[in-house]
Design a protein around this motif. Structure first.
Motif, mmCIF file in Angstrom:
data_model
loop_
_atom_site.group_PDB
_atom_site.id
_atom_site.type_symbol
_atom_site.label_atom_id
_atom_site.label_comp_id
_atom_site.label_asym_id
_atom_site.label_seq_id
_atom_site.Cartn_x
_atom_site.Cartn_y
_atom_site.Cartn_z
ATOM 1 N N MET A 1 0.847 -1.172 0.000
ATOM 2 C CA MET A 1 0.000 0.000 0.000
ATOM 3 C C MET A 1 0.894 1.238 0.000
ATOM 4 S SD MET A 1 -3.145 1.062 2.501
ATOM 5 C CE MET A 1 -2.240 0.994 4.017
ATOM 6 N N PRO A 2 0.592 2.181 -0.852
ATOM 7 C CA PRO A 2 1.471 3.334 -0.995
ATOM 8 C C PRO A 2 1.225 4.470 -0.003
ATOM 9 C CG PRO A 2 -0.229 3.408 -2.642
ATOM 10 C CD PRO A 2 -0.415 2.114 -1.892
ATOM 11 N N ILE A 3 0.342 4.271 0.962
ATOM 12 C CA ILE A 3 0.148 5.291 1.995
ATOM 13 C C ILE A 3 1.201 5.069 3.072
ATOM 14 C CG2 ILE A 3 -1.382 6.204 3.785
ATOM 15 C CD1 ILE A 3 -2.406 6.793 1.004
ATOM 16 N N ARG A 4 1.963 6.097 3.358
ATOM 17 C CA ARG A 4 3.016 6.008 4.360
ATOM 18 C C ARG A 4 2.703 6.963 5.513
ATOM 19 N NH1 ARG A 4 4.118 1.898 2.005
ATOM 20 N NH2 ARG A 4 5.597 1.761 0.314
ATOM 21 N N VAL A 5 2.906 6.498 6.717
ATOM 22 C CA VAL A 5 2.712 7.327 7.904
ATOM 23 C C VAL A 5 4.024 8.051 8.187
ATOM 24 C CG1 VAL A 5 2.129 7.345 10.352
ATOM 25 C CG2 VAL A 5 0.990 5.729 8.811
ATOM 26 N N THR A 6 3.962 9.365 8.219
ATOM 27 C CA THR A 6 5.154 10.186 8.423
ATOM 28 C C THR A 6 5.107 10.922 9.763
ATOM 29 O OG1 THR A 6 4.090 11.938 7.134
ATOM 30 C CG2 THR A 6 5.582 10.471 5.951
ATOM 31 N N LEU A 7 4.337 10.368 10.682
ATOM 32 C CA LEU A 7 4.178 10.968 12.005
ATOM 33 C C LEU A 7 5.507 11.111 12.733
ATOM 34 C CD1 LEU A 7 2.527 11.979 14.411
ATOM 35 C CD2 LEU A 7 2.038 9.594 14.981
ATOM 36 N N ASP A 8 6.380 10.141 12.622
ATOM 37 C CA ASP A 8 7.665 10.206 13.335
ATOM 38 C C ASP A 8 8.469 11.443 12.941
ATOM 39 O OD1 ASP A 8 7.337 8.010 14.959
ATOM 40 O OD2 ASP A 8 8.330 6.627 13.581
ATOM 41 N N ALA A 9 8.435 11.796 11.664
ATOM 42 C CA ALA A 9 9.167 12.987 11.219
ATOM 43 C C ALA A 9 8.597 14.246 11.863
ATOM 44 C CB ALA A 9 9.109 13.098 9.695
ATOM 45 N N VAL A 10 7.264 14.298 11.995
ATOM 46 C CA VAL A 10 6.631 15.462 12.622
ATOM 47 C C VAL A 10 6.970 15.500 14.111
ATOM 48 C CG1 VAL A 10 4.425 16.588 13.125
ATOM 49 C CG2 VAL A 10 4.785 15.510 10.900
ATOM 50 N N ASN A 12 9.632 14.298 15.553
ATOM 51 C CA ASN A 12 11.033 14.708 15.661
ATOM 52 C C ASN A 12 11.201 16.203 15.434
ATOM 53 O OD1 ASN A 12 11.979 12.135 16.260
ATOM 54 N ND2 ASN A 12 12.319 11.621 14.113
ATOM 55 N N ALA A 13 10.506 16.728 14.431
ATOM 56 C CA ALA A 13 10.613 18.153 14.121
ATOM 57 C C ALA A 13 10.068 19.014 15.264
ATOM 58 C CB ALA A 13 9.861 18.460 12.828
ATOM 59 N N ARG A 14 9.072 18.497 15.969
ATOM 60 C CA ARG A 14 8.469 19.255 17.064
ATOM 61 C C ARG A 14 9.172 18.998 18.400
ATOM 62 N NH1 ARG A 14 6.181 20.154 12.862
ATOM 63 N NH2 ARG A 14 4.026 20.809 12.527
ATOM 64 N N LEU A 51 -4.515 14.843 16.468
ATOM 65 C CA LEU A 51 -3.082 14.840 16.157
ATOM 66 C C LEU A 51 -2.683 16.146 15.479
ATOM 67 C CD1 LEU A 51 -2.535 11.183 14.906
ATOM 68 C CD2 LEU A 51 -1.387 12.248 16.840
ATOM 69 N N CYS A 52 -3.478 16.563 14.498
ATOM 70 C CA CYS A 52 -3.167 17.802 13.784
ATOM 71 C C CYS A 52 -3.201 19.002 14.720
ATOM 72 C CB CYS A 52 -4.157 18.008 12.631
ATOM 73 S SG CYS A 52 -3.935 16.829 11.277
ATOM 74 N N LEU A 53 -4.169 19.026 15.619
ATOM 75 C CA LEU A 53 -4.292 20.147 16.551
ATOM 76 C C LEU A 53 -3.089 20.236 17.482
ATOM 77 C CD1 LEU A 53 -5.991 22.462 17.761
ATOM 78 C CD2 LEU A 53 -6.990 20.754 19.288
ATOM 79 N N VAL A 54 -2.754 19.133 18.142
ATOM 80 C CA VAL A 54 -1.677 19.196 19.138
ATOM 81 C C VAL A 54 -0.292 19.320 18.489
ATOM 82 C CG1 VAL A 54 -3.013 17.986 20.889
ATOM 83 C CG2 VAL A 54 -1.450 16.688 19.461
ATOM 84 N N CYS A 57 -0.223 20.914 12.716
ATOM 85 C CA CYS A 57 0.130 20.504 11.365
ATOM 86 C C CYS A 57 -1.129 20.163 10.580
ATOM 87 C CB CYS A 57 1.084 19.310 11.391
ATOM 88 S SG CYS A 57 0.341 17.779 11.996
ATOM 89 N N ASP A 58 -0.959 19.877 9.310
ATOM 90 C CA ASP A 58 -2.043 19.407 8.459
ATOM 91 C C ASP A 58 -1.955 17.897 8.339
ATOM 92 O OD1 ASP A 58 -3.058 21.952 7.822
ATOM 93 O OD2 ASP A 58 -1.559 22.209 6.243
ATOM 94 N N ALA A 59 -3.071 17.277 7.997
ATOM 95 C CA ALA A 59 -3.103 15.814 7.840
ATOM 96 C C ALA A 59 -2.073 15.338 6.823
ATOM 97 C CB ALA A 59 -4.504 15.359 7.442
#
Length: 80
Positions: A1-10, A12-14, A51-54, A57-59
Motif C-alpha cells: 500500500m502506498p500510503i506512508r505514515v510520516t508521524l515520526d518525522a513530525v 522529531n521536528a516538534r 493529532l493535527c491540533l496538538v 500541522c495538516d493531515a
C-alpha cells in the motif's frame, strides 16, 4: 500500500515524544505505535484531527502517498 505514515518525522521536528502526544489526545501508546508503524487499517478522523491540533500541522504532514497503479486492482485481479 502506498500510503506512508510520516508521524515520526513530525514528532522529531516538534521535539515531542509519542508518549506525550498519546496522553494529550487520549489514546494508548500502543494505538499510537500501531499507527506510527503503519500497522492499522484505519484511523478515526477525530483522532487525526486531534493529532493535527496538538502537533500544529495538516493531515498531509502525517501521511504521504506514493503513486501505485495496482491500487486500482481488485483483490484476485491478475490483469487489471
Amino acid at each position: 500500500m502506498p500510503i506512508r505514515v510520516t508521524l515520526d518525522a513530525v514528532l522529531n521536528a516538534r521535539g515531542v515524544t509519542a508518549k506525550a502526544i498519546a496522553e494529550r489526545i487520549g489514546i494508548s501508546e500502543t494505538q499510537l505505535s500501531l499507527f506510527r508503524s503503519g500497522k492499522v487499517r484505519g484511523l478515526r478522523f477525530t483522532t487525526l484531527s486531534k493529532l493535527c491540533l496538538v502537533l500544529d500541522c495538516d493531515a498531509g504532514e502525517l501521511l504521504s502517498y506514493q503513486r501505485d497503479e495496482s491500487d486500482l486492482l481488485t483483490p484476485g485481479d491478475d490483469d487489471g
